[in-house]
Design a protein around this motif. Structure first.
Motif, PDB file in Angstrom:
ATOM      1  N   UNK A 104       0.795  -1.028  -0.126  1.00 33.50           N
ATOM      2  CA  UNK A 104      -0.072  -0.259  -0.147  1.00 33.50           C
ATOM      3  C   UNK A 104       0.936   1.280   0.271  1.00 33.50           C
ATOM      4  N   UNK A 105       0.549   2.162  -0.759  1.00 35.23           N
ATOM      5  CA  UNK A 105       1.219   3.543  -0.892  1.00 35.23           C
ATOM      6  C   UNK A 105       0.811   4.309   0.152  1.00 35.23           C
ATOM      7  N   UNK A 106      -0.397   4.475   0.406  1.00 33.49           N
ATOM      8  CA  UNK A 106      -1.184   5.013   1.398  1.00 33.49           C
ATOM      9  C   UNK A 106      -2.581   4.519   1.788  1.00 33.49           C
TER      10      UNK A 106
ATOM     11  N   UNK B 273      -3.177   2.071  -9.064  1.00 34.17           N
ATOM     12  CA  UNK B 273      -2.739   3.571  -9.380  1.00 34.17           C
ATOM     13  C   UNK B 273      -3.375   3.870 -10.591  1.00 34.17           C
ATOM     14  N   UNK B 274      -3.883   3.129 -11.554  1.00 31.46           N
ATOM     15  CA  UNK B 274      -4.633   3.661 -12.778  1.00 31.46           C
ATOM     16  C   UNK B 274      -5.802   4.121 -12.427  1.00 31.46           C
TER      17      UNK B 274
ATOM     18  N   UNK C 171       0.722   0.625  -4.444  1.00 34.71           N
ATOM     19  CA  UNK C 171       1.824   1.171  -5.078  1.00 34.71           C
ATOM     20  C   UNK C 171       1.871   0.640  -6.564  1.00 34.71           C
ATOM     21  N   UNK C 172       2.330   1.533  -7.347  1.00 31.60           N
ATOM     22  CA  UNK C 172       2.173   1.306  -8.964  1.00 31.60           C
ATOM     23  C   UNK C 172       3.075  -0.091  -9.067  1.00 31.60           C
ATOM     24  N   UNK C 173       2.610  -1.050 -10.135  1.00 34.11           N
ATOM     25  CA  UNK C 173       3.438  -2.174 -10.546  1.00 34.11           C
ATOM     26  C   UNK C 173       3.751  -2.006 -11.982  1.00 34.11           C
ATOM     27  N   UNK C 174       3.197  -1.031 -12.680  1.00 33.90           N
ATOM     28  CA  UNK C 174       3.637  -0.875 -14.226  1.00 33.90           C
ATOM     29  C   UNK C 174       2.897  -2.092 -14.842  1.00 33.90           C
ATOM     30  N   UNK C 175       3.223  -2.065 -16.143  1.00 30.41           N
ATOM     31  CA  UNK C 175       2.572  -3.015 -17.380  1.00 30.41           C
ATOM     32  C   UNK C 175       3.261  -4.241 -17.246  1.00 30.41           C
ATOM     33  N   UNK C 176       2.857  -5.291 -17.843  1.00 29.38           N
ATOM     34  CA  UNK C 176       3.241  -6.695 -18.060  1.00 29.38           C
ATOM     35  C   UNK C 176       2.518  -7.103 -19.317  1.00 29.38           C
ATOM     36  N   UNK C 177       3.475  -7.303 -20.320  1.00 31.50           N
ATOM     37  CA  UNK C 177       2.771  -7.926 -21.528  1.00 31.50           C
ATOM     38  C   UNK C 177       1.680  -7.195 -21.882  1.00 31.50           C
TER      39      UNK C 177
END
Lengths: 400, 240
Positions: free
Chosen positions: A133-135, A155-156, A186-192
């Motif tokens: 968790x970011x917050x 996040x998105x 927290x952001x994890x970004x893109x994957x495939x």
């Protein structure tokens, strides 16, 4: 003699650069597609493998349905929350259990709305998935138990609904229900090509009551205590679930308990089948390219009939003329193969950042593609070469 | 004065009752109807005749490009009729040179590379090949034209390149098929002078097919063909 023949062939190719290029274009495209497909496929496989390995070796995933083959599952009844509770209660080597069900819904805040996926689960889910968790905070036990209308955003979803605003404490609508935002992942970004931050997490009971309307649990994630045997836990869970699902002796499992290694085998199996299929389609264009070479070599033999006649008169043997044209065809197709390999590697290198997968160069496939293109030259160059070698010198010399 | 020549051992070329028939059955066409011809080393023979007289067929057989239907053709004592296609190719490679009416030089290939061609098939190493070709081009008067391609040369020059290519490998016989057919009189005379010089100084045997009497006059011996037979075979009075 062979060296001379090769030089001669290269000179012949250089003399007609434009035509030679167009002739081998089919081979270039074919080889480039094969290389791109295989390189990207390998990258995807490696990506999946690393991602799953990062989930930790002590994770087990339990899903309903029979294992049939790579990427295939038979239909079977879903689990219930009680199944997850039973695993947590009765199997000693298990440290955490998170049942989960997923659905789609539109999240609305003010004038903004965003279609996203909703996961109903327990508070253990965040840690089990290697998320943090970011917050804000996770669900409490009482919230989970009561089926409270609280949610954690990815996040998105935050960005789409709140922009730069702080979402904690705000209320959003999911479907027909209003939820309070209590946490932000927290952001994890893109994957495939898949956004891993495009999700909303709600308590499982809330999900079952307010969103799916049934008691089904589609997936149970289990974390095995450090030091305990994963195989043993896997076996224990299997026996427990067989019992709970009332399977008779000899009846096949209608669920699967997979460890991360099995999951990655299953997922990479799918990518590999896909890679193979795409590669095969690309290989067809190699054959088409070969026909192009045969066509131009036949034209070339006709064009150079007088030259062939002259060579024969001078004392060239049948097999020397054959070799000359064969070497020319092979030199053409091999050059095409070489260009194709470079083009394919370049394309995969360019695409790796778009698809966010690593660039995995497989020298084996490059060698195979090269040899295959050379073989295309031999196969499709042989007939025109034979035609040239069999010419009658007198007729050939008279040819206009 | 048929088949006149000084007999001394095995002749270079000996045709005995050579016939050639094209086609079969009704469509059969007899191109040669029994040719007897002996050619000695160092001779310069002009074969004359109208079109259809069989002179080109005869040259093709002499040049081992074609096999006779009947009779025997001995080249330096070897019966050519019994050789395979590849054996005849080897015979051409090592003993014969060809000059054609249409020059038949390789397009977009420099003069020297054209001249080197027979040496490549003989397996002569590149450096040596280059030297020999250069020397031969100089011998036909084309020094300085080595790197020009045929399209940059005049007809006469192209035929000189072709002659250089024919003699570069030091053959026993030079077969010339209408070598001056595409050239004007002045160029033709130059080419004939060149052939005479090669015959006189290099001792190379030349068999030339032509229908121009002027050109035949350069030869030591003139053979007339008519309807697939030898009509006359005479030593030429003119000395050169």
């Amino acid at each position: 003699m062979l060296w001379n023949t090769l030089l001669l062939a290269l000179r012949e190719i250089r003399r007609n650069v434009m035509r030679s290029f167009l002739t081998v274009l089919g081979i270039v495209i074919g080889v480039a597609s094969v290389i791109t497909m295989v390189t990207l496929g390998n990258g995807a496989t490696q990506h999946v493998t690393t991602q799953i390995a990062s989930m930790g070796s002590n994770l087990l995933i339990v899903t309903p349905g029979r294992r049939m083959g790579p990427g295939q599952q038979g239909m079977a009844a879903a689990f219930k929350s009680e199944d997850a509770q039973a695993i947590a209660r009765e199997i000693g080597s298990v440290s955490a259990v998170a049942p989960a069900s997923t659905g789609a819904a539109t999240a609305i805040f003010g004038n903004e709305n965003w279609s996203t996926s909703i996961t109903g689960t327990t508070s253990e889910f965040v840690a089990l998935r290697n998320m943090s968790l970011e917050s804000g905070r996770n669900f409490t036990t009482s919230e989970a138990h009561a089926g409270a209308a609280v949610c954690i955003l990815g996040q998105t979803v935050r960005e789409k609904l709140f922009g730069s605003q702080d979402p904690i404490g705000q209320r959003i609508r999911l479907g027909s229900l209003s939820f309070q935002v209590i946490g932000l992942l927290e952001g994890k970004g893109q994957s495939m090509g898949q956004d891993q931050d495009d999700l909303v997490i709600v308590p499982l009971r809330t999900f079952q009551r307010r969103i799916s309307g049934n008691q089904d649990v589609r997936l149970i994630q289990v974390s095995v205590r450090d030091g305990a045997s994963t195989e043993k836990a896997q076996q224990d869970i299997r026996l427990l679930l067989r019992d709970r699902r009332r399977l008779a002796v000899g009846e096949e499992d209608n669920f699967q308990v997979m460890d991360t290694k099995e999951i990655s085998t299953m997922l990479t199996g799918t990518t590999q089948v896909l890679t193979g299929l795409l590669g095969a389609v690309a290989a067809v264009s190699l054959v088409v390219g070969g026909i192009g070479i045969m066509n131009i070599m036949l034209v070339s033999v006709t064009e150079r009939t007088r030259e062939i006649g002259t060579r024969l008169a001078i004392g060239a043997l049948e097999r020397e003329v054959l070799l000359q044209f064969l070497v020319e065809a092979v030199a053409l197709s091999s050059l095409g193969g070489l260009f194709g390999i470079l083009l394919g590697l370049g394309a995969s290198f360019g695409l790796k950042s778009v698809l966010r997968i690593p660039f995995v160069f497989d020298p084996g496939i490059a060698v195979i593609a090269f040899l295959f293109s050379a073989a295309v030259g031999v196969v499709f160059g042989y007939f025109p070469a034979l035609k040239a070698a069999r010419l009658d010198p007198i007729e050939a010399l008279r040819h206009e | 004065m048929v088949a006149s020549s000084q007999t001394s051992g095995t002749p270079l070329i000996e045709l005995r009752d050579v016939t050639k028939v094209y086609g079969e059955g009704q469509a059969a066409m007899q191109a040669l109807a029994g040719i007897d011809l002996r050619i000695e080393q160092g001779d310069f023979v002009a074969i004359m005749g109208h079109s259809g007289s069989g002179k080109s067929t005869c040259l093709n057989i002499l040049g081992c490009l074609d096999s006779p239907t009947g009779g025997s053709y001995c080249f330096q004592g070897v019966e050519v009729g019994q050789l395979t296609r590849d054996q005849r190719a080897r015979l051409r490679r090592y003993y014969l040179g060809f000059v054609f009416q249409g020059y038949n030089l390789l397009k977009r290939t420099s003069a020297i590379e054209n001249v080197e061609l027979p040496l490549i098939y003989r397996g002569v190493p590149a450096r040596e090949r280059h030297q020999i070709a250069r020397r031969t081009l100089a011998a036909v008067g084309l020094e300085g034209w080595e790197s020009h391609s045929p399209s940059e040369l005049s007809g006469g020059q192209q035929q000189r390149v072709a002659i250089a290519r024919a003699i570069v490998a030091d053959p026993s016989v030079l077969m010339a098929d209408e070598p001056t057919g595409n050239l004007d009189t002045a160029r033709s005379e130059e080419i004939m002078d060149l052939l005479c010089r090669l015959n006189r100084e290099g001792g190379i045997t030349i068999v030339m097919v032509t229908h121009e009497a002027d050109m035949a006059e350069y030869a030591k011996r003139i053979v007339h063909f008519r309807d697939g037979r030898i009509e006359s075979d005479e030593q030429n009075g003119r000395t050169n």
